[in-house]
Write a protein that holds these residues in place. Sequence first.
Motif, PDB file in Angstrom:
ATOM      1  N   UNK A 149       0.869  -1.162   0.000  1.00 52.53           N
ATOM      2  CA  UNK A 149       0.000   0.000   0.000  1.00 52.53           C
ATOM      3  C   UNK A 149       0.917   1.226   0.000  1.00 52.53           C
ATOM      4  N   UNK A 150       0.340   2.428   0.024  1.00 57.41           N
ATOM      5  CA  UNK A 150       1.160   3.619  -0.174  1.00 57.41           C
ATOM      6  C   UNK A 150       0.758   4.764   0.752  1.00 57.41           C
ATOM      7  N   UNK A 151       1.749   5.568   1.097  1.00 54.68           N
ATOM      8  CA  UNK A 151       1.524   6.876   1.701  1.00 54.68           C
ATOM      9  C   UNK A 151       2.148   7.914   0.780  1.00 54.68           C
ATOM     10  N   UNK A 152       1.508   9.076   0.695  1.00 52.18           N
ATOM     11  CA  UNK A 152       1.933  10.133  -0.228  1.00 52.18           C
ATOM     12  C   UNK A 152       2.157  11.425   0.545  1.00 52.18           C
ATOM     13  N   UNK A 179      -5.507  14.410  11.923  1.00 55.78           N
ATOM     14  CA  UNK A 179      -6.383  13.929  10.848  1.00 55.78           C
ATOM     15  C   UNK A 179      -7.384  14.990  10.399  1.00 55.78           C
ATOM     16  N   UNK A 180      -7.330  15.305   9.115  1.00 61.13           N
ATOM     17  CA  UNK A 180      -8.295  16.207   8.493  1.00 61.13           C
ATOM     18  C   UNK A 180      -9.405  15.445   7.774  1.00 61.13           C
ATOM     19  N   UNK A 181      -9.072  14.249   7.307  1.00 58.33           N
ATOM     20  CA  UNK A 181     -10.051  13.408   6.613  1.00 58.33           C
ATOM     21  C   UNK A 181      -9.799  11.947   6.951  1.00 58.33           C
ATOM     22  N   UNK A 182     -10.875  11.221   7.189  1.00 54.82           N
ATOM     23  CA  UNK A 182     -10.832   9.760   7.292  1.00 54.82           C
ATOM     24  C   UNK A 182     -11.959   9.226   6.427  1.00 54.82           C
ATOM     25  N   UNK A 183     -11.605   8.344   5.495  1.00 53.90           N
ATOM     26  CA  UNK A 183     -12.602   7.790   4.582  1.00 53.90           C
ATOM     27  C   UNK A 183     -12.556   6.262   4.666  1.00 53.90           C
ATOM     28  N   UNK A 184     -13.696   5.662   4.960  1.00 55.38           N
ATOM     29  CA  UNK A 184     -13.816   4.204   4.936  1.00 55.38           C
ATOM     30  C   UNK A 184     -13.929   3.751   3.486  1.00 55.38           C
ATOM     31  N   UNK A 185     -13.175   2.711   3.120  1.00 52.69           N
ATOM     32  CA  UNK A 185     -13.107   2.290   1.718  1.00 52.69           C
ATOM     33  C   UNK A 185     -13.183   0.784   1.588  1.00 52.69           C
ATOM     34  N   UNK A 186     -13.368   0.354   0.340  1.00 51.89           N
ATOM     35  CA  UNK A 186     -13.385  -1.070  -0.012  1.00 51.89           C
ATOM     36  C   UNK A 186     -14.443  -1.837   0.777  1.00 51.89           C
ATOM     37  N   UNK A 187     -15.609  -1.219   0.979  1.00 46.65           N
ATOM     38  CA  UNK A 187     -16.704  -1.883   1.691  1.00 46.65           C
ATOM     39  C   UNK A 187     -17.298  -2.993   0.845  1.00 46.65           C
ATOM     40  N   UNK A 198       4.578  18.769   3.121  1.00 47.62           N
ATOM     41  CA  UNK A 198       3.864  19.392   4.232  1.00 47.62           C
ATOM     42  C   UNK A 198       2.789  18.466   4.805  1.00 47.62           C
ATOM     43  N   UNK A 199       2.046  17.809   3.927  1.00 53.51           N
ATOM     44  CA  UNK A 199       0.945  16.948   4.343  1.00 53.51           C
ATOM     45  C   UNK A 199       1.166  15.530   3.837  1.00 53.51           C
ATOM     46  N   UNK A 200       0.514  14.590   4.514  1.00 59.44           N
ATOM     47  CA  UNK A 200       0.669  13.181   4.161  1.00 59.44           C
ATOM     48  C   UNK A 200      -0.693  12.498   4.090  1.00 59.44           C
ATOM     49  N   UNK A 201      -0.891  11.740   3.027  1.00 57.59           N
ATOM     50  CA  UNK A 201      -2.092  10.923   2.852  1.00 57.59           C
ATOM     51  C   UNK A 201      -1.692   9.459   2.929  1.00 57.59           C
ATOM     52  N   UNK A 202      -2.355   8.703   3.778  1.00 56.67           N
ATOM     53  CA  UNK A 202      -2.113   7.272   3.874  1.00 56.67           C
ATOM     54  C   UNK A 202      -3.280   6.490   3.300  1.00 56.67           C
ATOM     55  N   UNK A 203      -2.974   5.450   2.555  1.00 58.80           N
ATOM     56  CA  UNK A 203      -3.991   4.573   1.980  1.00 58.80           C
ATOM     57  C   UNK A 203      -3.717   3.154   2.455  1.00 58.80           C
ATOM     58  N   UNK A 204      -4.745   2.507   2.987  1.00 53.65           N
ATOM     59  CA  UNK A 204      -4.619   1.121   3.422  1.00 53.65           C
ATOM     60  C   UNK A 204      -5.893   0.365   3.070  1.00 53.65           C
ATOM     61  N   UNK A 205      -5.797  -0.502   2.070  1.00 55.25           N
ATOM     62  CA  UNK A 205      -6.869  -1.449   1.769  1.00 55.25           C
ATOM     63  C   UNK A 205      -6.217  -2.811   1.525  1.00 55.25           C
ATOM     64  N   UNK A 206      -7.039  -3.839   1.434  1.00 51.41           N
ATOM     65  CA  UNK A 206      -6.544  -5.172   1.071  1.00 51.41           C
ATOM     66  C   UNK A 206      -5.426  -5.632   1.995  1.00 51.41           C
ATOM     67  N   UNK A 264      -0.172  10.613   9.595  1.00 50.27           N
ATOM     68  CA  UNK A 264      -0.834  11.084   8.373  1.00 50.27           C
ATOM     69  C   UNK A 264      -1.869  12.164   8.684  1.00 50.27           C
ATOM     70  N   UNK A 265      -2.094  13.027   7.697  1.00 55.47           N
ATOM     71  CA  UNK A 265      -3.114  14.069   7.805  1.00 55.47           C
ATOM     72  C   UNK A 265      -4.445  13.619   7.210  1.00 55.47           C
ATOM     73  N   UNK A 266      -4.408  12.586   6.397  1.00 54.92           N
ATOM     74  CA  UNK A 266      -5.618  12.005   5.828  1.00 54.92           C
ATOM     75  C   UNK A 266      -5.436  10.511   5.676  1.00 54.92           C
ATOM     76  N   UNK A 267      -6.522   9.756   5.852  1.00 54.27           N
ATOM     77  CA  UNK A 267      -6.459   8.307   5.735  1.00 54.27           C
ATOM     78  C   UNK A 267      -7.622   7.792   4.898  1.00 54.27           C
ATOM     79  N   UNK A 268      -7.306   6.932   3.950  1.00 54.91           N
ATOM     80  CA  UNK A 268      -8.308   6.133   3.245  1.00 54.91           C
ATOM     81  C   UNK A 268      -8.113   4.714   3.754  1.00 54.91           C
ATOM     82  N   UNK A 269      -9.085   4.210   4.484  1.00 51.64           N
ATOM     83  CA  UNK A 269      -8.881   3.030   5.320  1.00 51.64           C
ATOM     84  C   UNK A 269      -9.923   1.952   5.017  1.00 51.64           C
ATOM     85  N   UNK A 270      -9.443   0.750   4.753  1.00 53.30           N
ATOM     86  CA  UNK A 270     -10.343  -0.352   4.437  1.00 53.30           C
ATOM     87  C   UNK A 270     -11.252  -0.705   5.615  1.00 53.30           C
ATOM     88  N   UNK A 271     -12.542  -0.771   5.309  1.00 54.10           N
ATOM     89  CA  UNK A 271     -13.550  -1.329   6.216  1.00 54.10           C
ATOM     90  C   UNK A 271     -14.334  -2.336   5.381  1.00 54.10           C
TER      91      UNK A 271
END
Length: 255
Positions: free
Chosen positions: A126-129, A207-215, A133-141, A156-163
């Motif tokens: 998976x990846x963090x970007x 954290x500025x954003x948290x998004x549940x993903x891969x539902x 100044x800011x960091x976005x983390x992505x975690x799925x699968x 991280x300042x934002x997360x896209x997180x598998x649920x």
Amino acid sequence: MRFASLGSGSQGNALIVEAGGTRLLLDCGFSSREVTARLARLGIDPGGLAAILVTHEHADHVGGVFAFARRHRLAVYLTHGTHRAAARGRAALPDCHLIDGHAVFAIDGIEVRPYPVPHDAREPVQYAFSDGDRCLGVLTDSGSITSHIIDVLRLCDGLVLECNHDQELLATSRYPAQLKQRIGGRFGHLENGQAAALLRQVDARRLQHVVAAHLSQENNRPHLAARALALALDCAEEWIGVADQEGGFGWRQLG
């Protein structure tokens, strides 16, 4: 720095990350025609992409990568194992970059940090970007949470997180026992409680954003995912974003 999803779920996944004029496509689990149409909804022309990054070889993440990259002459970044597994029976990529799953690299104005995850694929990452100044983390699968995953995502300042699933819904679903074991196993997919547990171990103040993903459409519900993450962060459920299969989610800014 901003990010948006073209769609998230078992039928296809793709995410856009943009910073300093550089736009990256993370995974492309849709056909070339479909991903082009979904990009257009965000005001993006395929020619404006700098590269595609791939997490692993499962079809809902890599299905459109080869054709889309060839059509638009895009660079593709992926691990050696992912390339070996995904390239079988496909024409060669026009510009292929094999990456080390532990080594940070840069694509124009974006620093990219791949990190390995436990999933039933050849060499998944998976990846963090970051734009500096800011960091976005992505975690799925990912079937489980490791200390290394927490280390990567904790600031991280934002997360896209598998649920992916609700544990009870999966247990009572119509899925065969073997498939239930795969999904809920150490190399399967994160359930709502696991995602919430990860949030309790990061610096939530950033954290500025948290998004549940891969539902899973069969084994989860948006309100269950949002409730689990909101309880972990002690915030309103409405603050938690939820990506869906058809629309993904619109642009979110990290300021």
